[in-house]
Design a protein around this motif. Sequence first.
Motif, PDB file in Angstrom:
ATOM      1  N   GLN A 150      -1.695 -13.611   8.584  1.00 27.32           N
ATOM      2  CA  GLN A 150      -0.552 -13.153   9.356  1.00 27.32           C
ATOM      3  C   GLN A 150      -0.289 -11.665   9.189  1.00 27.32           C
ATOM      4  OE1 GLN A 150       2.653 -15.653   8.028  1.00 27.32           O
ATOM      5  NE2 GLN A 150       1.895 -17.463   9.085  1.00 27.32           N
ATOM      6  N   ILE A 151      -0.941 -11.042   8.206  1.00 24.81           N
ATOM      7  CA  ILE A 151      -0.757  -9.610   8.000  1.00 24.81           C
ATOM      8  C   ILE A 151      -1.607  -8.848   9.006  1.00 24.81           C
ATOM      9  CG2 ILE A 151      -0.951  -7.720   6.350  1.00 24.81           C
ATOM     10  CD1 ILE A 151      -0.706  -9.722   4.111  1.00 24.81           C
ATOM     11  N   PRO A 152      -1.034  -7.944   9.779  1.00 24.49           N
ATOM     12  CA  PRO A 152      -1.821  -7.205  10.778  1.00 24.49           C
ATOM     13  C   PRO A 152      -2.870  -6.318  10.130  1.00 24.49           C
ATOM     14  CG  PRO A 152       0.397  -6.292  10.570  1.00 24.49           C
ATOM     15  CD  PRO A 152       0.379  -7.574   9.787  1.00 24.49           C
ATOM     16  N   LEU A 153      -3.876  -5.944  10.926  1.00 24.59           N
ATOM     17  CA  LEU A 153      -4.976  -5.138  10.416  1.00 24.59           C
ATOM     18  C   LEU A 153      -4.494  -3.796   9.885  1.00 24.59           C
ATOM     19  CD1 LEU A 153      -8.001  -4.655  10.012  1.00 24.59           C
ATOM     20  CD2 LEU A 153      -8.106  -3.848  12.392  1.00 24.59           C
ATOM     21  N   SER A 154      -3.540  -3.188  10.584  1.00 22.37           N
ATOM     22  CA  SER A 154      -3.040  -1.881  10.144  1.00 22.37           C
ATOM     23  C   SER A 154      -2.409  -1.967   8.754  1.00 22.37           C
ATOM     24  CB  SER A 154      -2.021  -1.348  11.155  1.00 22.37           C
ATOM     25  OG  SER A 154      -0.924  -2.252  11.281  1.00 22.37           O
ATOM     26  N   ALA A 155      -1.640  -3.036   8.503  1.00 20.47           N
ATOM     27  CA  ALA A 155      -1.018  -3.209   7.187  1.00 20.47           C
ATOM     28  C   ALA A 155      -2.069  -3.471   6.118  1.00 20.47           C
ATOM     29  CB  ALA A 155      -0.011  -4.348   7.224  1.00 20.47           C
ATOM     30  N   CYS A 156      -3.118  -4.233   6.464  1.00 23.86           N
ATOM     31  CA  CYS A 156      -4.204  -4.481   5.503  1.00 23.86           C
ATOM     32  C   CYS A 156      -4.900  -3.176   5.127  1.00 23.86           C
ATOM     33  CB  CYS A 156      -5.207  -5.466   6.090  1.00 23.86           C
ATOM     34  SG  CYS A 156      -4.572  -7.154   6.289  1.00 23.86           S
ATOM     35  N   ILE A 157      -5.125  -2.329   6.128  1.00 23.29           N
ATOM     36  CA  ILE A 157      -5.739  -1.029   5.848  1.00 23.29           C
ATOM     37  C   ILE A 157      -4.838  -0.197   4.939  1.00 23.29           C
ATOM     38  CG2 ILE A 157      -6.483   1.141   6.894  1.00 23.29           C
ATOM     39  CD1 ILE A 157      -7.334  -0.458   9.357  1.00 23.29           C
ATOM     40  N   GLY A 158      -3.541  -0.204   5.238  1.00 22.33           N
ATOM     41  CA  GLY A 158      -2.603   0.541   4.407  1.00 22.33           C
ATOM     42  C   GLY A 158      -2.552   0.027   2.985  1.00 22.33           C
ATOM     43  N   LEU A 159      -2.503  -1.291   2.830  1.00 22.06           N
ATOM     44  CA  LEU A 159      -2.481  -1.883   1.485  1.00 22.06           C
ATOM     45  C   LEU A 159      -3.763  -1.577   0.720  1.00 22.06           C
ATOM     46  CD1 LEU A 159      -0.899  -5.364   2.294  1.00 22.06           C
ATOM     47  CD2 LEU A 159       0.161  -3.519   0.981  1.00 22.06           C
ATOM     48  N   ALA A 160      -4.901  -1.646   1.417  1.00 23.61           N
ATOM     49  CA  ALA A 160      -6.172  -1.345   0.759  1.00 23.61           C
ATOM     50  C   ALA A 160      -6.211   0.115   0.303  1.00 23.61           C
ATOM     51  CB  ALA A 160      -7.329  -1.633   1.702  1.00 23.61           C
ATOM     52  N   GLY A 161      -5.743   1.011   1.162  1.00 21.21           N
ATOM     53  CA  GLY A 161      -5.730   2.429   0.800  1.00 21.21           C
ATOM     54  C   GLY A 161      -4.822   2.707  -0.380  1.00 21.21           C
ATOM     55  N   ILE A 162      -3.626   2.130  -0.382  1.00 20.21           N
ATOM     56  CA  ILE A 162      -2.698   2.330  -1.495  1.00 20.21           C
ATOM     57  C   ILE A 162      -3.282   1.778  -2.791  1.00 20.21           C
ATOM     58  CG2 ILE A 162      -0.439   1.681  -2.396  1.00 20.21           C
ATOM     59  CD1 ILE A 162       0.591   1.715   0.479  1.00 20.21           C
ATOM     60  N   THR A 163      -3.925   0.612  -2.697  1.00 20.70           N
ATOM     61  CA  THR A 163      -4.541   0.017  -3.885  1.00 20.70           C
ATOM     62  C   THR A 163      -5.616   0.916  -4.471  1.00 20.70           C
ATOM     63  OG1 THR A 163      -4.123  -2.206  -3.009  1.00 20.70           O
ATOM     64  CG2 THR A 163      -5.750  -2.001  -4.771  1.00 20.70           C
ATOM     65  N   ILE A 164      -6.431   1.506  -3.609  1.00 20.14           N
ATOM     66  CA  ILE A 164      -7.485   2.406  -4.080  1.00 20.14           C
ATOM     67  C   ILE A 164      -6.877   3.620  -4.784  1.00 20.14           C
ATOM     68  CG2 ILE A 164      -9.310   3.968  -3.324  1.00 20.14           C
ATOM     69  CD1 ILE A 164      -9.963   1.947  -1.113  1.00 20.14           C
ATOM     70  N   PHE A 165      -5.841   4.195  -4.185  1.00 16.49           N
ATOM     71  CA  PHE A 165      -5.206   5.357  -4.800  1.00 16.49           C
ATOM     72  C   PHE A 165      -4.582   5.007  -6.147  1.00 16.49           C
ATOM     73  CE2 PHE A 165      -5.044   7.139  -0.391  1.00 16.49           C
ATOM     74  CZ  PHE A 165      -5.726   8.325  -0.665  1.00 16.49           C
ATOM     75  N   VAL A 166      -3.935   3.850  -6.216  1.00 12.64           N
ATOM     76  CA  VAL A 166      -3.282   3.447  -7.466  1.00 12.64           C
ATOM     77  C   VAL A 166      -4.300   3.215  -8.566  1.00 12.64           C
ATOM     78  CG1 VAL A 166      -1.936   1.617  -8.564  1.00 12.64           C
ATOM     79  CG2 VAL A 166      -1.232   2.507  -6.338  1.00 12.64           C
ATOM     80  N   PHE A 167      -5.387   2.507  -8.254  1.00  9.81           N
ATOM     81  CA  PHE A 167      -6.411   2.262  -9.263  1.00  9.81           C
ATOM     82  C   PHE A 167      -7.104   3.561  -9.676  1.00  9.81           C
ATOM     83  CE2 PHE A 167      -6.057  -2.240  -8.215  1.00  9.81           C
ATOM     84  CZ  PHE A 167      -6.291  -2.822  -9.451  1.00  9.81           C
TER      85      PHE A 167
END
Length: 275
Positions: free
Chosen positions: A5-22
């Motif tokens: 149910q999560i849109p593609l744009s939000a998935c991209i945003g979450l993936a990007g934030i996760t990469i930056f945080v790690f």
Amino acid sequence: MNLRQIPLSACIGLAGITIFVFTAALAPLLAPYQPDAVVGSVWQAPDQSFLLGLDNLGRDMLSRMVYGARTTLVVALTATVAAFVMGVVLSFLAAVCGGVVDFVASRINDVLMSLPTLILALVILAVLPQSTLVLISVMAVLGASRVFRLGRAIAMDVTVMEYTEAARLRGEGPFWIVFREILPNTLAPLLAEFGLRFSFAVLFLSTLSFLGLGIQPPVADWGGMVKDNKDGIIFGISAALIPGGAIAILTICVNLVTDWGLNLTSSLKGGRGDV
């Protein structure tokens, strides 16, 4: 919630934030060199030893990018959290107490918001000692004025609700009403605003560092890296574009997640209203 149910744009945003945080969390393990170590010639081109090349002093760009992610994220996040704590608590107390408390707090906030944020920050930082704590404090106070405006607006709507009036009749104090009645019913717009304020904090910190009043060298941060390498653009050196691109990507990722949160909040409200 189902991940489908999560849109593609939000998935991209979450993936990007996760990469930056790690990247920020694992900076000592990921960086091949110390961020302030001179390891080669000035603006050396990328190769197998230096994947992103070297900067204006011969320091490894990849190492400075990794450590710069930690500095940028920690300072921006700390300032945003501090701004929300101050802004939310003061705005909710002003809405609950009303009268003189509301008038004084609102007028002080109006004065802060009437002044250009960047110019005011530059003046204050030029006068005060240059340190990370002072920088975070200035960013937090200026950010709190924007949070106060939103917090007071939504709190005024909640204070007239029946459950808030019932709490007053029971003799509950202002802090009890703020944390038990108002805050749980205003979390959705506040969380959306948190994402926007964090994006602004990243850009604001980078701007201050670019102007020389943010993070001070030799500490690595993205805004300072753009400043250090900006002259290389004249000679076709792309060192300044790398941290600039990281700032843009992080901001876009946060905004994608924030937009999804706003849309989700609106749909939930609409669903409740239809029932």
